[in-house]
Design an enzyme around this catalytic site. Structure first.
Site, short mmCIF file in Angstrom:
data_model
loop_
_atom_site.label_atom_id
_atom_site.label_comp_id
_atom_site.label_asym_id
_atom_site.label_seq_id
_atom_site.Cartn_x
_atom_site.Cartn_y
_atom_site.Cartn_z
N ASN A 69 0.79 -1.22 0.00
CA ASN A 69 0.00 0.00 0.00
C ASN A 69 0.83 1.28 0.00
O ASN A 69 0.32 2.35 -0.24
CB ASN A 69 -0.92 -0.01 1.22
CG ASN A 69 -0.14 -0.26 2.50
OD1 ASN A 69 0.96 -0.83 2.49
ND2 ASN A 69 -0.70 0.16 3.62
N HIS A 70 2.12 1.17 0.30
CA HIS A 70 2.94 2.38 0.37
C HIS A 70 3.27 2.88 -1.04
O HIS A 70 3.42 2.08 -1.95
CB HIS A 70 4.21 2.10 1.18
CG HIS A 70 3.86 1.67 2.58
ND1 HIS A 70 4.37 0.54 3.17
CD2 HIS A 70 3.01 2.22 3.47
CE1 HIS A 70 3.85 0.42 4.38
NE2 HIS A 70 3.02 1.43 4.59
N PHE A 71 3.35 4.18 -1.17
CA PHE A 71 3.56 4.69 -2.53
C PHE A 71 4.27 6.05 -2.55
O PHE A 71 4.33 6.76 -1.56
CB PHE A 71 2.22 4.80 -3.28
CG PHE A 71 1.23 5.75 -2.65
CD1 PHE A 71 1.30 7.12 -2.86
CD2 PHE A 71 0.22 5.27 -1.82
CE1 PHE A 71 0.38 7.99 -2.28
CE2 PHE A 71 -0.70 6.14 -1.24
CZ PHE A 71 -0.62 7.50 -1.47
N GLU A 89 3.88 9.27 -5.19
CA GLU A 89 2.97 9.66 -6.27
C GLU A 89 3.23 11.08 -6.73
O GLU A 89 3.34 11.99 -5.92
CB GLU A 89 1.53 9.52 -5.74
CG GLU A 89 0.47 9.68 -6.79
CD GLU A 89 -0.90 9.26 -6.22
OE1 GLU A 89 -1.14 8.06 -6.06
OE2 GLU A 89 -1.70 10.16 -5.94
N PRO A 147 -5.17 10.57 0.85
CA PRO A 147 -4.97 9.86 -0.42
C PRO A 147 -6.20 9.03 -0.76
O PRO A 147 -6.89 8.54 0.15
CB PRO A 147 -3.76 8.95 -0.13
CG PRO A 147 -3.73 8.80 1.35
CD PRO A 147 -4.32 10.06 1.93
N HIS A 162 -8.25 9.18 6.94
CA HIS A 162 -6.86 9.09 6.49
C HIS A 162 -6.73 8.64 5.04
O HIS A 162 -5.64 8.55 4.50
CB HIS A 162 -6.08 8.12 7.37
CG HIS A 162 -6.13 6.68 6.90
ND1 HIS A 162 -7.30 6.01 6.66
CD2 HIS A 162 -5.14 5.79 6.64
CE1 HIS A 162 -7.03 4.76 6.28
NE2 HIS A 162 -5.73 4.61 6.25
P1 5GP Z 1 -3.39 2.68 4.47
O1 5GP Z 1 -2.44 3.43 5.25
O2 5GP Z 1 -4.67 2.43 5.20
O3 5GP Z 1 -2.86 1.45 3.84
O4 5GP Z 1 -3.73 3.57 3.20
C1 5GP Z 1 -4.12 4.88 3.24
C2 5GP Z 1 -5.02 5.19 2.08
O5 5GP Z 1 -4.25 5.45 0.90
C3 5GP Z 1 -5.94 4.10 1.62
O6 5GP Z 1 -7.08 4.04 2.42
C4 5GP Z 1 -6.27 4.49 0.20
O7 5GP Z 1 -7.45 5.25 0.15
C5 5GP Z 1 -5.10 5.36 -0.22
N1 5GP Z 1 -4.30 4.80 -1.33
C6 5GP Z 1 -3.88 3.53 -1.48
N2 5GP Z 1 -3.11 3.41 -2.59
C7 5GP Z 1 -3.04 4.65 -3.15
C8 5GP Z 1 -2.36 5.20 -4.30
O8 5GP Z 1 -1.68 4.53 -5.05
N3 5GP Z 1 -2.50 6.52 -4.50
C9 5GP Z 1 -3.25 7.32 -3.69
N4 5GP Z 1 -3.31 8.62 -3.97
N5 5GP Z 1 -3.90 6.83 -2.64
C10 5GP Z 1 -3.79 5.53 -2.35
MN MN Z 2 1.86 1.67 6.41
MN MN Z 3 -0.77 4.10 5.92
#
Ligand code: 5GP
Ligand code: MN
Ligand code: MN
Length: 477
Positions: free
Chosen positions: A199-201, A203, A374, A400
């Site tokens: 899930n980390h990115f 962008e 995000p 969040h």
């Molecule tokens: P978490 O910390 O819960 O894994 O993610 C935080 C939020 O980031 C998620 O709930 C999702 O809405 C958002 N997210 C996940 N992948 C992406 C991405 O590739 N780009 C963006 N802008 N948001 C994302």
């Molecule tokens: Mn994390």
């Molecule tokens: Mn997170």
């Protein structure tokens, strides 16, 4: 489970059984209909049974199932009678989001977006066990996690302005490396400046809509501007701290005769020794995460300068803000007319302090804290500003992200037969990630619609819309 609709955006789980307070969920009717069938609602009620919980067990519209506590959950505990729980913070301590904005505009960046995506993918180490270019002795690592983000800036990896625009200036003072296990230190030692996986990115985005021009201007945001968003946390170190203290807390809960309706709610009195020790370790992990995002910002600045052949001044990549979304903080809040010291757990929830809050940096004190939300890799993301409603209702917190709707397994199944990389390219997003599995788990449909999630907190008066950002390039761990 019984649910009472309070108004268009608020739902109450009335206090029953072992619950000490009610649950409050922020959602619209459609979200609620989908959510009611889910375990996450039960989790909101479960959290309400914990000792010392104040006012209500809260959930933001990005709520979904998590370990013990729901993701999207906010719970505040009395500093004398309450508890602290690793499950209320999450495995990735101080997972968070950092947003920077450049002087570049979309027309200049568009034609070079593939090169930029490649360069970012190559320039920031990513993947589960990835290691970075910073090598530390144990002594230096301990120093770093005591100091937080300023440790990186002292080494030339950023400037004072970056620190100023980071929640709590990138430092939790309670950090005590002696509370962190050797194993956790070992796991973190070579991971500063690495993205992590899934899930980390990273962008690259473009500001496509401005809702509040005055506040947007203060945040440095204007239509067409190119942004950089980082989402990462405390890597192996934070994960190990969580693991270590879950084991400790399971014992402590028994010792303190805390009845747990779910074992994953393991916790200890916040002001007794085990609770304090976890807090000291959590603070170290939080500091680690801030250094991590600071180092990555530095690496990204270098990549941008190289790709666009610009110096720092011409690139002008300036921090908007950096927020934690998996954390417990000791904060002072007014509850029913009384000022109280609380331990606020935000798990998949973001601080959203309103204008005038003394903890806000001078640059934003009169407009409120930037709240970074995000969405997903195609739909976009939002920048909001904390409002008075957050101080009155949610211990200064907002959502969040969009929040998951599909589990990773379900997402993989749903993505079968699809060509996500070309689909994303077709939607104008250059996607780089290690494999098709990550792309499938992270596809836009795996998340709720960020537009409706944000609409809920906006209309509920918790955080107001400032700007929307569309992704141009996404690097996934
Ligand atoms: P978490 O910390 O819960 O894994 O993610 C935080 C939020 O980031 C998620 O709930 C999702 O809405 C958002 N997210 C996940 N992948 C992406 C991405 O590739 N780009 C963006 N802008 N948001 C994302
Ligand atoms: Mn994390
Ligand atoms: Mn997170």
């Amino acid at each position: 489970m019984e649910l009472r609709q309070i108004d268009d955006y608020r739902w109450e789980i009335p206090q029953t059984g072992a619950m000490r307070v009610p649950g409050i969920i922020y959602a619209d009717a459609a979200m609620m209909a989908a959510l009611q069938k889910e375990e996450a609602c039960r989790q909101v009620a479960n959290v309400a049974t914990l000792p010392g919980i104040v006012k209500a067990s809260l959930a933001m519209p990005d709520i979904h199932w998590g370990y013990g506590f729901p993701i999207g959950g906010v719970a505040a505990f009395d500093m004398d009678e309450g508890v602290i729980s690793p499950g209320g913070v999450g495995y990735d301590i101080n997972c968070g989001v950092r947003l920077a904005v450049t002087k570049l505009f979309a027309d200049e960046v568009g034609p070079r977006i593939a090169d930029l995506a490649d360069a970012l993918y190559a320039g920031v180490p990513c993947g589960v066990g990835s290691t970075g270019g910073i090598r530390l002795t144990v002594a230096e690592e301990k120093k770093a996690i005591s100091q937080g983000a300023s440790w990186a800036v002292k080494r030339g990896l950023g400037d004072a302005d970056d620190i100023d625009r980071t929640e709590d200036c990138g430092h939790m003072a309670e950090a005590d490396p002696e509370a962190v296990s050797d194993n956790a230190l070992e796991r973190g030692r070579r991971q500063l400046g690495t993205l992590g996986s899934g899930n980390h990115f990273i962008e690259v985005g473009e500001v496509v809509e401005v809702f509040d021009p005055a506040v947007a201007a203060r945040f440095g945001l204007a239509e067409g501007r190119i942004t950089l968003m980082l989402h990462s946390g405390s890597r192996g170190l934070g994960h190990q701290v969580c693991d270590d203290y879950l084991a400790v807390m399971a014992k402590e809960a028994r010792k303190s005769n805390i009845e747990l309706v779910d074992r994953q709610l393991a916790c200890a009195p916040v002001n007794a020794s085990a609770g304090r020790r976890y807090f000291s370790a959590l603070a170290c992990a939080a500091n680690f995460a801030w250094i991590n995002r600071q180092v990555m910002l530095h690496l990204c600045r270098e990549v941008f300068m190289r790709v666009f052949a610009k110096g720092p001044a011409d690139l002008g990549m300036r921090m908007v803000y950096d927020v934690c979304h998996n954390i417990a903080k000791k904060e002072r809040h007014e509850v029913d007319g009384r000022v109280r010291d609380l331990c606020v757990h935000r798990k998949g929830a973001t601080r959203a302090f309103a204008p005038g809050h003394p903890d806000l940096c001078a640059a934003y004190r009169d407009v409120g804290q930037p709240v970074l939300v995000p969405g997903d890799m195609a739909t976009g993301s939002y920048v909001l500003a904390g409002c008075d409603g957050a101080m009155a209702e949610t211990f200064g917190s907002a959502c969040h992200g969009a929040g998951r709707v599909l589990s990773r397994t379900a997402a993989k199944k749903a993505a079968r037969g699809r060509e996500l990389f070309s689909e994303m390219a077709g939607r104008g997003v250059a996607l780089r990630c290690q494999g098709r599995t990550t792309a499938a788990e992270e596809m836009p449909e795996a998340y709720k619609d960020v537009n409706s999630v944000v609409e809920v907190v906006h209309r509920a008066g918790i955080a107001k819309k400032v700007a929307k950002i569309r992704p141009l390039a996404v690097v996934k761990g």
